[in-house]
Motif scaffolding. Structure first.
Motif, PDB file in Angstrom:
ATOM      1  N   SER A  20      33.387  36.080  39.247  1.00 24.76           N
ATOM      2  CA  SER A  20      32.926  36.149  37.865  1.00 24.76           C
ATOM      3  C   SER A  20      34.008  36.689  36.933  1.00 24.76           C
ATOM      4  CB  SER A  20      31.686  37.045  37.769  1.00 24.76           C
ATOM      5  OG  SER A  20      32.062  38.395  37.917  1.00 24.76           O
ATOM      6  N   GLY A  21      35.217  36.850  37.428  1.00 22.65           N
ATOM      7  CA  GLY A  21      36.299  37.314  36.562  1.00 22.65           C
ATOM      8  C   GLY A  21      36.824  38.686  36.939  1.00 22.65           C
ATOM      9  N   HIS A  22      36.214  39.331  37.920  1.00 19.38           N
ATOM     10  CA  HIS A  22      36.667  40.652  38.337  1.00 19.38           C
ATOM     11  C   HIS A  22      37.149  40.648  39.784  1.00 19.38           C
ATOM     12  CE1 HIS A  22      34.027  42.523  34.991  1.00 19.38           C
ATOM     13  NE2 HIS A  22      35.234  42.192  34.561  1.00 19.38           N
ATOM     14  N   HIS A  26      42.632  39.967  39.194  1.00 16.63           N
ATOM     15  CA  HIS A  26      42.490  40.519  37.831  1.00 16.63           C
ATOM     16  C   HIS A  26      42.896  41.993  37.852  1.00 16.63           C
ATOM     17  CE1 HIS A  26      40.900  41.992  34.064  1.00 16.63           C
ATOM     18  NE2 HIS A  26      39.988  42.722  34.677  1.00 16.63           N
ATOM     19  N   HIS A  56      38.742  50.276  36.786  1.00 20.08           N
ATOM     20  CA  HIS A  56      38.068  50.013  35.502  1.00 20.08           C
ATOM     21  C   HIS A  56      36.885  49.043  35.613  1.00 20.08           C
ATOM     22  CE1 HIS A  56      40.500  46.316  35.128  1.00 20.08           C
ATOM     23  NE2 HIS A  56      39.587  45.922  34.255  1.00 20.08           N
ATOM     24  N   ASP A  57      36.904  48.158  36.615  1.00 22.19           N
ATOM     25  CA  ASP A  57      35.789  47.207  36.771  1.00 22.19           C
ATOM     26  C   ASP A  57      34.997  47.458  38.050  1.00 22.19           C
ATOM     27  OD1 ASP A  57      35.999  45.664  34.425  1.00 22.19           O
ATOM     28  OD2 ASP A  57      37.566  44.390  35.275  1.00 22.19           O
ATOM     29  N   ASP A  60      30.002  47.092  36.871  1.00 24.07           N
ATOM     30  CA  ASP A  60      29.917  46.532  35.532  1.00 24.07           C
ATOM     31  C   ASP A  60      28.486  46.647  34.991  1.00 24.07           C
ATOM     32  OD1 ASP A  60      29.769  44.707  33.342  1.00 24.07           O
ATOM     33  OD2 ASP A  60      31.503  43.635  34.128  1.00 24.07           O
ATOM     34  N   LYS A  62      26.940  44.842  33.057  1.00 25.28           N
ATOM     35  CA  LYS A  62      26.142  43.617  32.986  1.00 25.28           C
ATOM     36  C   LYS A  62      25.518  43.235  34.327  1.00 25.28           C
ATOM     37  CE  LYS A  62      30.042  40.269  32.487  1.00 25.28           C
ATOM     38  NZ  LYS A  62      31.117  41.257  32.463  1.00 25.28           N
ATOM     39  N   ASP A 122      43.962  45.565  30.198  1.00 28.73           N
ATOM     40  CA  ASP A 122      42.763  44.778  30.533  1.00 28.73           C
ATOM     41  C   ASP A 122      42.603  43.633  29.536  1.00 28.73           C
ATOM     42  OD1 ASP A 122      40.383  44.193  31.942  1.00 28.73           O
ATOM     43  OD2 ASP A 122      39.189  45.437  30.600  1.00 28.73           O
ATOM     44  N   ALA A 126      42.560  39.092  29.338  1.00 28.01           N
ATOM     45  CA  ALA A 126      41.433  38.308  28.818  1.00 28.01           C
ATOM     46  C   ALA A 126      41.919  37.244  27.840  1.00 28.01           C
ATOM     47  CB  ALA A 126      40.424  39.226  28.132  1.00 28.01           C
ATOM     48  N   ALA A 135      37.859  32.684  31.106  1.00 22.61           N
ATOM     49  CA  ALA A 135      36.668  32.422  30.285  1.00 22.61           C
ATOM     50  C   ALA A 135      35.892  31.213  30.817  1.00 22.61           C
ATOM     51  CB  ALA A 135      37.068  32.199  28.822  1.00 22.61           C
ATOM     52  N   TYR A 138      34.249  32.111  34.112  1.00 15.52           N
ATOM     53  CA  TYR A 138      33.054  32.925  33.894  1.00 15.52           C
ATOM     54  C   TYR A 138      31.898  32.041  33.395  1.00 15.52           C
ATOM     55  CZ  TYR A 138      29.856  36.531  32.318  1.00 15.52           C
ATOM     56  OH  TYR A 138      28.744  37.305  32.152  1.00 15.52           O
ATOM     57  N   GLY A 139      32.219  31.152  32.442  1.00 17.69           N
ATOM     58  CA  GLY A 139      31.196  30.265  31.881  1.00 17.69           C
ATOM     59  C   GLY A 139      30.519  29.424  32.960  1.00 17.69           C
ATOM     60  N   ARG A 144      26.974  28.586  31.744  1.00 14.32           N
ATOM     61  CA  ARG A 144      27.025  28.425  30.286  1.00 14.32           C
ATOM     62  C   ARG A 144      27.581  27.063  29.925  1.00 14.32           C
ATOM     63  NH1 ARG A 144      27.440  33.769  27.337  1.00 14.32           N
ATOM     64  NH2 ARG A 144      26.632  35.213  28.875  1.00 14.32           N
ATOM     65  N   THR A 169      31.097  28.955  26.050  1.00 13.45           N
ATOM     66  CA  THR A 169      32.401  29.550  26.344  1.00 13.45           C
ATOM     67  C   THR A 169      33.313  29.490  25.110  1.00 13.45           C
ATOM     68  OG1 THR A 169      32.157  29.070  28.682  1.00 13.45           O
ATOM     69  CG2 THR A 169      34.415  29.423  27.881  1.00 13.45           C
ATOM     70  N   LEU A 177      37.732  36.842  22.381  1.00 16.30           N
ATOM     71  CA  LEU A 177      39.136  36.628  22.737  1.00 16.30           C
ATOM     72  C   LEU A 177      40.090  36.603  21.548  1.00 16.30           C
ATOM     73  CD1 LEU A 177      38.625  34.075  25.669  1.00 16.30           C
ATOM     74  CD2 LEU A 177      38.386  36.565  25.639  1.00 16.30           C
TER      75      LEU A 177
HETATM   76  P1  ADP Z   1      37.137  42.487  31.152  1.00 13.34           P
HETATM   77  O1  ADP Z   1      36.631  43.800  30.613  1.00 13.34           O
HETATM   78  O2  ADP Z   1      37.698  42.564  32.513  1.00 13.34           O
HETATM   79  O3  ADP Z   1      38.018  41.748  30.194  1.00 13.34           O
HETATM   80  P2  ADP Z   1      34.437  41.207  31.072  1.00 13.34           P
HETATM   81  O4  ADP Z   1      33.591  41.840  32.084  1.00 13.34           O
HETATM   82  O5  ADP Z   1      34.003  41.315  29.657  1.00 13.34           O
HETATM   83  O6  ADP Z   1      35.892  41.619  31.290  1.00 13.34           O
HETATM   84  O7  ADP Z   1      34.577  39.679  31.432  1.00 13.34           O
HETATM   85  C1  ADP Z   1      35.274  39.176  32.554  1.00 13.34           C
HETATM   86  C2  ADP Z   1      35.957  37.881  32.172  1.00 13.34           C
HETATM   87  O8  ADP Z   1      34.977  36.918  31.829  1.00 13.34           O
HETATM   88  C3  ADP Z   1      36.880  38.009  30.952  1.00 13.34           C
HETATM   89  O9  ADP Z   1      37.984  37.155  31.065  1.00 13.34           O
HETATM   90  C4  ADP Z   1      35.967  37.602  29.823  1.00 13.34           C
HETATM   91  O10 ADP Z   1      36.646  37.130  28.688  1.00 13.34           O
HETATM   92  C5  ADP Z   1      35.121  36.535  30.485  1.00 13.34           C
HETATM   93  N1  ADP Z   1      33.812  36.483  29.854  1.00 13.34           N
HETATM   94  C6  ADP Z   1      32.946  37.499  29.644  1.00 13.34           C
HETATM   95  N2  ADP Z   1      31.854  37.073  28.982  1.00 13.34           N
HETATM   96  C7  ADP Z   1      32.048  35.746  28.786  1.00 13.34           C
HETATM   97  C8  ADP Z   1      31.293  34.709  28.162  1.00 13.34           C
HETATM   98  N3  ADP Z   1      30.130  34.959  27.594  1.00 13.34           N
HETATM   99  N4  ADP Z   1      31.801  33.450  28.151  1.00 13.34           N
HETATM  100  C9  ADP Z   1      32.992  33.194  28.720  1.00 13.34           C
HETATM  101  N5  ADP Z   1      33.762  34.122  29.310  1.00 13.34           N
HETATM  102  C10 ADP Z   1      33.300  35.378  29.351  1.00 13.34           C
END
Ligand code: ADP
Ligand code: NI
Length: 215
Positions: A20-22, A26, A56-57, A60, A62, A122, A126, A135, A138-139, A144, A169, A177
């Protein structure tokens, strides 16, 4: 084993292969950028910066019912289990608590030089080519839509609204972003961000041109 090595091994084991991006890479990139930003700034405590970049991650909000304190608590518990000095635990936990982006209408809370460094590191991950990749990754992971033509960008005023929104996204570029360039707080971070933001702007222009059949 020293605190940083033990923490890197622990974090890697926890998040290797996450999608999911973490994922570990990353964390690895943020750790390396934080190192580079430390070289450019004077007076930062490197151990605190490295530990906070690595942690830091670690948990989370969320994924924990919106509990914004879960990351700091988890990081602190880990460091205490290693017998880290209480002052280090406190400083790292404070960074983890305040590092994340909480919405277009929510101001960042700057607490220390070390926090500014980890936050910029961080945020660099992004944006730019990596940020675009993350992005869309994650989408897809969160089901999404990529883009809805004709939709105006939606920016949220509160953290709750930002977290609850299920926008596209492409909307994420507008609500986070593209705004990160002006939210950097170190000189080196700001310089690197400007280049990466320009790259994303060119990407979006091309994306919309192709969408309209004009390129
Ligand atoms: P971080 O604090 O590590 O930048 P986030 O937890 O906010 O990260 O998000 C993890 C990754 O997923 C980041 O690259 C972020 O931009 C992306 N991301 C978060 N929310 C969305 C979203 N709604 N749509 C697309 N990408 C997202
Ligand atoms: Ni991160």
């Amino acid at each position: 084993m020293d605190l940083v090595t033990a923490t890197a091994d622990h974090v890697r084991a926890q998040c290797e292969g996450e999608s999911s991006g973490h994922d570990w890479w990353h964390i690895h990139r943020v750790w390396r950028s934080a190192h580079a930003l430390c070289d450019a700034e004077t007076g930062a405590d490197r151990t605190v910066v490295e530990l906070a970049a690595l942690l830091h991650d670690i948990a989370d909000a969320k994924f924990h019912d919106g509990d914004e304190t879960i990351g700091a608590k988890t990081a602190a518990a880990w460091l205490r289990s290693l017998g880290a000095p209480e002052e280090t635990v406190r400083r790292v936990a404070e960074i983890v608590a305040n590092v994340s982006y909480k919405g277009a209408g929510v101001a960042d809370k700057v607490t220390s030089l070390e926090q500014r460094i980890v936050q910029d590191a961080d945020r660099l991950d992004a944006i730019g080519a990596i940020g675009i990749g993350r992005a869309f990754a994650y989408g897809g992971w969160d089901n999404r839509q990529m883009h809805v033509p004709g939709e105006e960008p939606v920016l949220h005023a509160t953290t709750e609204a930002y977290r609850a929104a299920k926008g596209t996204t492409i909307n994420h570029f507008h609500e986070k972003l593209l705004l990160l360039g002006d939210r950097m707080t170190t000189d080196a971070g700001r310089r690197l961000a400007a280049e990466r933001i320009a790259y994303m702007e060119a990407f979006l222009e091309r994306f919309h041109a192709e969408w309209e059949g004009q390129a």
